[in-house]
Scaffold this active site. Structure first.
Site, PDB file in Angstrom:
ATOM      1  N   LYS A   1      -7.526  -8.067  -8.962  1.00  0.00           N
ATOM      2  CA  LYS A   1      -8.226  -7.135  -8.070  1.00  0.00           C
ATOM      3  C   LYS A   1      -9.632  -6.808  -8.564  1.00  0.00           C
ATOM      4  O   LYS A   1     -10.582  -6.808  -7.785  1.00  0.00           O
ATOM      5  CB  LYS A   1      -7.408  -5.856  -7.872  1.00  0.00           C
TER       6      LYS A   1
ATOM      7  N   THR B   1      -3.923  -2.211  -0.984  1.00  0.00           N
ATOM      8  CA  THR B   1      -4.641  -1.654  -2.128  1.00  0.00           C
ATOM      9  C   THR B   1      -5.953  -2.386  -2.369  1.00  0.00           C
ATOM     10  O   THR B   1      -6.970  -1.761  -2.696  1.00  0.00           O
ATOM     11  CB  THR B   1      -3.762  -1.726  -3.398  1.00  0.00           C
ATOM     12  N   THR B   2      -5.951  -3.677  -2.185  1.00  0.00           N
ATOM     13  CA  THR B   2      -7.183  -4.455  -2.367  1.00  0.00           C
ATOM     14  C   THR B   2      -8.272  -3.940  -1.433  1.00  0.00           C
ATOM     15  O   THR B   2      -9.407  -3.697  -1.858  1.00  0.00           O
ATOM     16  CB  THR B   2      -6.917  -5.954  -2.117  1.00  0.00           C
TER      17      THR B   2
ATOM     18  N   GLY C   1       0.498  -6.888   0.150  1.00  0.00           N
ATOM     19  CA  GLY C   1       1.069  -8.232   0.255  1.00  0.00           C
ATOM     20  C   GLY C   1       2.586  -8.263   0.267  1.00  0.00           C
ATOM     21  O   GLY C   1       3.191  -8.820   1.184  1.00  0.00           O
TER      22      GLY C   1
ATOM     23  N   ASP D   1       0.323 -10.176   3.705  1.00  0.00           N
ATOM     24  CA  ASP D   1       0.013 -11.608   3.745  1.00  0.00           C
ATOM     25  C   ASP D   1       0.431 -12.194   5.096  1.00  0.00           C
ATOM     26  O   ASP D   1      -0.274 -13.019   5.680  1.00  0.00           O
ATOM     27  CB  ASP D   1       0.749 -12.360   2.629  1.00  0.00           C
TER      28      ASP D   1
ATOM     29  N   ASP E   1      -3.038 -14.820  -8.973  1.00  0.00           N
ATOM     30  CA  ASP E   1      -2.713 -14.796 -10.400  1.00  0.00           C
ATOM     31  C   ASP E   1      -1.649 -15.866 -10.631  1.00  0.00           C
ATOM     32  O   ASP E   1      -0.467 -15.618 -10.392  1.00  0.00           O
ATOM     33  CB  ASP E   1      -2.204 -13.417 -10.804  1.00  0.00           C
TER      34      ASP E   1
ATOM     35  N   HIS F   1       6.781 -11.990  -3.694  1.00  0.00           N
ATOM     36  CA  HIS F   1       6.576 -12.469  -2.324  1.00  0.00           C
ATOM     37  C   HIS F   1       5.933 -13.859  -2.303  1.00  0.00           C
ATOM     38  O   HIS F   1       5.204 -14.209  -1.380  1.00  0.00           O
ATOM     39  CB  HIS F   1       5.731 -11.451  -1.541  1.00  0.00           C
TER      40      HIS F   1
ATOM     41  N   ASP G   1       5.725 -15.858   0.911  1.00  0.00           N
ATOM     42  CA  ASP G   1       4.686 -15.407   1.839  1.00  0.00           C
ATOM     43  C   ASP G   1       3.323 -15.971   1.441  1.00  0.00           C
ATOM     44  O   ASP G   1       2.525 -16.354   2.296  1.00  0.00           O
ATOM     45  CB  ASP G   1       4.607 -13.877   1.885  1.00  0.00           C
TER      46      ASP G   1
END
Length: 136
Positions: A12, A36-37, A55, A60, A80, A87, A90
């Protein structure tokens, strides 16, 4: 252009720094992000950004739905690769949709820089033609 911004937890800060560095380019486009991003990018830049769920809670997939409708022109997704993601299916589906619909996708800072500079130069204007074929 519609641009999706996504980052796994450990990436992030990298994405925030990237958006801050290229704010003059990003402010000319419509931004979307996972929960959050998106909040952190908005706090750091004051750029308007449409936020979806986080996500793991479906964000996503929400972005994937926009890709499937040809309403997303670029995805910058700082992944990452060293941390397991709950997830992951996804994430894989989102990447697959970018391939299916020929949506430019960057999963790291090096590729993101190439895409954002190409965007600035007008090299991605072909996306307007793709969306035009879809009736937009």
């Amino acid at each position: 252009m519609n641009i999706a911004l996504i980052a796994h937890d450990k990436k992030k800060n990298d994405l925030i720094q990237f958006v801050v560095a290229y704010k003059p380019i990003f402010e000319k486009h419509t931004l979307f992000a996972t929960g959050t991003t998106g909040l952190k990018i908005h706090e750091a830049t004051s750029l308007p950004i449409t936020r979806f769920q986080s996500g793991p809670l479906g964000g996503d997939q929400e972005i994937g739905a926009m890709i499937a409708k040809n309403k997303m022109d670029m995805v910058i997704f700082f992944r990452d690769p060293l941390t397991a993601q709950p997830h992951e299916p996804d994430v894989s589906a989102l990447i697959r949709l970018c391939d299916v619909y020929a949506v430019p996708l960057a999963t790291n800072m090096g590729t993101a820089e190439i895409l954002i500079r190409s965007l600035e130069q007008g090299d991605l204007d072909w996306r307007n033609l793709v969306r035009g074929k879809e009736g937009e």
